[in-house]
Design a protein around this motif. Structure first.
Motif, PDB file in Angstrom:
ATOM      1  N   ILE A 267      11.598  25.297 -22.173  1.00 31.96           N
ATOM      2  CA  ILE A 267      10.731  24.328 -21.503  1.00 31.96           C
ATOM      3  C   ILE A 267      11.362  22.926 -21.628  1.00 31.96           C
ATOM      4  N   GLY A 268      11.405  22.231 -20.538  1.00 28.80           N
ATOM      5  CA  GLY A 268      12.009  20.890 -20.529  1.00 28.80           C
ATOM      6  C   GLY A 268      13.455  20.881 -20.116  1.00 28.80           C
ATOM      7  N   SER A 269      14.034  22.069 -19.878  1.00 27.33           N
ATOM      8  CA  SER A 269      15.422  22.118 -19.426  1.00 27.33           C
ATOM      9  C   SER A 269      15.529  21.509 -18.022  1.00 27.33           C
ATOM     10  N   LYS A 270      16.598  20.777 -17.767  1.00 29.24           N
ATOM     11  CA  LYS A 270      16.800  20.158 -16.464  1.00 29.24           C
ATOM     12  C   LYS A 270      17.360  21.173 -15.489  1.00 29.24           C
ATOM     13  N   VAL A 271      16.732  21.223 -14.320  1.00 33.05           N
ATOM     14  CA  VAL A 271      17.117  22.202 -13.306  1.00 33.05           C
ATOM     15  C   VAL A 271      18.015  21.556 -12.257  1.00 33.05           C
ATOM     16  N   ILE A 272      17.600  20.415 -11.733  1.00 39.58           N
ATOM     17  CA  ILE A 272      18.336  19.746 -10.664  1.00 39.58           C
ATOM     18  C   ILE A 272      17.843  18.308 -10.557  1.00 39.58           C
ATOM     19  N   GLU A 273      18.681  17.470 -10.020  1.00 36.57           N
ATOM     20  CA  GLU A 273      18.274  16.081  -9.741  1.00 36.57           C
ATOM     21  C   GLU A 273      18.219  15.879  -8.239  1.00 36.57           C
ATOM     22  N   VAL A 274      17.096  15.368  -7.761  1.00 37.03           N
ATOM     23  CA  VAL A 274      16.988  14.996  -6.354  1.00 37.03           C
ATOM     24  C   VAL A 274      17.015  13.467  -6.291  1.00 37.03           C
ATOM     25  N   LYS A 275      17.809  12.928  -5.391  1.00 41.51           N
ATOM     26  CA  LYS A 275      18.008  11.473  -5.347  1.00 41.51           C
ATOM     27  C   LYS A 275      17.733  10.968  -3.939  1.00 41.51           C
ATOM     28  N   ALA A 276      16.740  10.094  -3.813  1.00 39.70           N
ATOM     29  CA  ALA A 276      16.420   9.512  -2.519  1.00 39.70           C
ATOM     30  C   ALA A 276      17.103   8.156  -2.372  1.00 39.70           C
ATOM     31  N   LYS A 277      17.306   7.741  -1.143  1.00 36.69           N
ATOM     32  CA  LYS A 277      17.880   6.431  -0.843  1.00 36.69           C
ATOM     33  C   LYS A 277      16.844   5.576  -0.124  1.00 36.69           C
ATOM     34  N   ASP A 278      17.028   4.234  -0.228  1.00 34.66           N
ATOM     35  CA  ASP A 278      16.106   3.308   0.425  1.00 34.66           C
ATOM     36  C   ASP A 278      16.908   2.122   0.933  1.00 34.66           C
ATOM     37  N   LEU A 279      16.756   1.803   2.214  1.00 37.08           N
ATOM     38  CA  LEU A 279      17.472   0.656   2.779  1.00 37.08           C
ATOM     39  C   LEU A 279      16.991  -0.660   2.186  1.00 37.08           C
ATOM     40  N   ASP A 280      15.772  -0.674   1.647  1.00 37.55           N
ATOM     41  CA  ASP A 280      15.261  -1.865   0.970  1.00 37.55           C
ATOM     42  C   ASP A 280      15.776  -1.851  -0.456  1.00 37.55           C
ATOM     43  N   LYS A 281      16.830  -2.649  -0.694  1.00 32.49           N
ATOM     44  CA  LYS A 281      17.508  -2.557  -1.983  1.00 32.49           C
ATOM     45  C   LYS A 281      16.820  -3.362  -3.070  1.00 32.49           C
TER      46      LYS A 281
END
Length: 308
Positions: A267-281
């Motif tokens: 429990i708590g193991s990392k499966v994957i990272e999803v990374k979103a982008k935003d034009l408003d920096k």
């Protein structure tokens, strides 16, 4: 015993004395005017002629007094030189530069002595004329900023400059945008009297995050320094930042993410990272949450990082 007395007649003849004070015969008058830009130290600014009034002895001694203040020649701004060829004549010269902003007028006292040490005095008032010999200096040189997508006419910043000349309009400062940057003239306007900069268009930070705007501060009369029939001018380049608004939604660069996890993973193991982008920096902070499909709440997501 009463006092005794006697009387006699005394005759006193009054004769003309040779001990007369000297006398000024010629001079420039009570007042003259000098420009603060005068740098001619060889030509007299004033000349005087005097008589000793002692028959047979024309000898004279001239002295330009130094007072207790700058206005009375404490700093030896002026000097007196007796004429070599005519000992009854004396010339007054400028001895160092004038500055209207420090001293606007001088009162000089010239003394002349004859051999009997008798004295005559002459006063000369000198008015200093202000020249346009100082350029404007910007006092506010911080960057400006405006939010993107604000309507034309939005205030960006106010610039200010001062001019060290002592009189108007030499010390009047006006502002303009450099005409060497025509694209800036299309985007910004400036009030020539107040220095307030406003927008002429709507900006998009995602298109450009800053602009370099050159403002020119000009004083109010032709320059006495440059002799080009133009006022003294000082340009300065200001940075105008376009501030971000949160006007763009975040997006995932991938349409789908796939991951595998062992059935016996802790429990708590990392499966994957999803990374979103935003034009408003700058104007937005992206956070993450699982919206659907999380049966039995088998998974969780780190709100700030997107790690599942």
């Amino acid at each position: 015993i009463p006092p005794k007395s006697t009387r006699t007649d005394v005759t006193i003849d009054v004769k003309e004395s040779n001990n007369k004070p000297p006398r000024f015969r010629q001079g420039p008058g009570a007042e003259i005017e000098l420009s603060e830009g005068n740098t001619d130290y060889k030509t007299p600014i004033a000349s005087y002629t005097a008589d000793s009034q002692i028959p047979g002895d024309p000898t004279l001694f001239f002295e330009l007094l130094t007072g207790r203040t700058e206005q009375t020649n404490k700093g030896n701004t002026f000097r007196a030189v007796q004429d070599i060829d005519n000992q009854q004549r004396v010339h007054i010269y400028l001895n160092k530069p004038l500055e209207y902003e420090k001293v606007q007028s001088y009162t000089l006292t010239l003394q002349v002595h004859n051999k009997e040490s008798l004295v005559a005095e002459a006063q000369l008032n000198i008015k200093v004329k202000d020249e346009n010999n100082k350029s404007p200096i910007f006092t506010n040189i911080e960057s400006g900023a405006v939010l993107e997508h604000e309507p034309p006419g939005t205030v960006v910043m106010a610039v200010s400059a001062i001019d060290g000349d002592g009189t108007y309009p030499k010390n009047r400062v006006t502002y303009s945008i450099s005409n060497k940057e025509p694209e800036m003239l299309e985007k910004f306007a400036i009030n020539p009297d107040t220095g307030v900069i406003t927008t002429k268009v709507e900006f998009d930070r995602e298109e450009k995050s800053y602009y370099a705007l050159t403002i020119i501060a000009s004083d109010g009369e032709p320059s006495s320094l440059l002799n080009n029939n133009k006022p003294n001018q000082t340009p300065y380049k200001f940075k105008i930042n376009i501030k971000d608004k949160n006007d763009n939604p975040p997006y995932f660069p991938q349409q789908m993410y796939r991951a595998e996890v062992p059935e016996d993973a802790d429990i708590g193991s990392k499966v994957i990272e999803v990374k979103a982008k935003d034009l408003d920096k700058e104007a937005s902070l992206t956070t993450y949450r699982i919206q659907s499909g999380n049966l039995g709440l088998a998974f969780s997501i780190e709100e700030q990082t997107g790690f599942i």
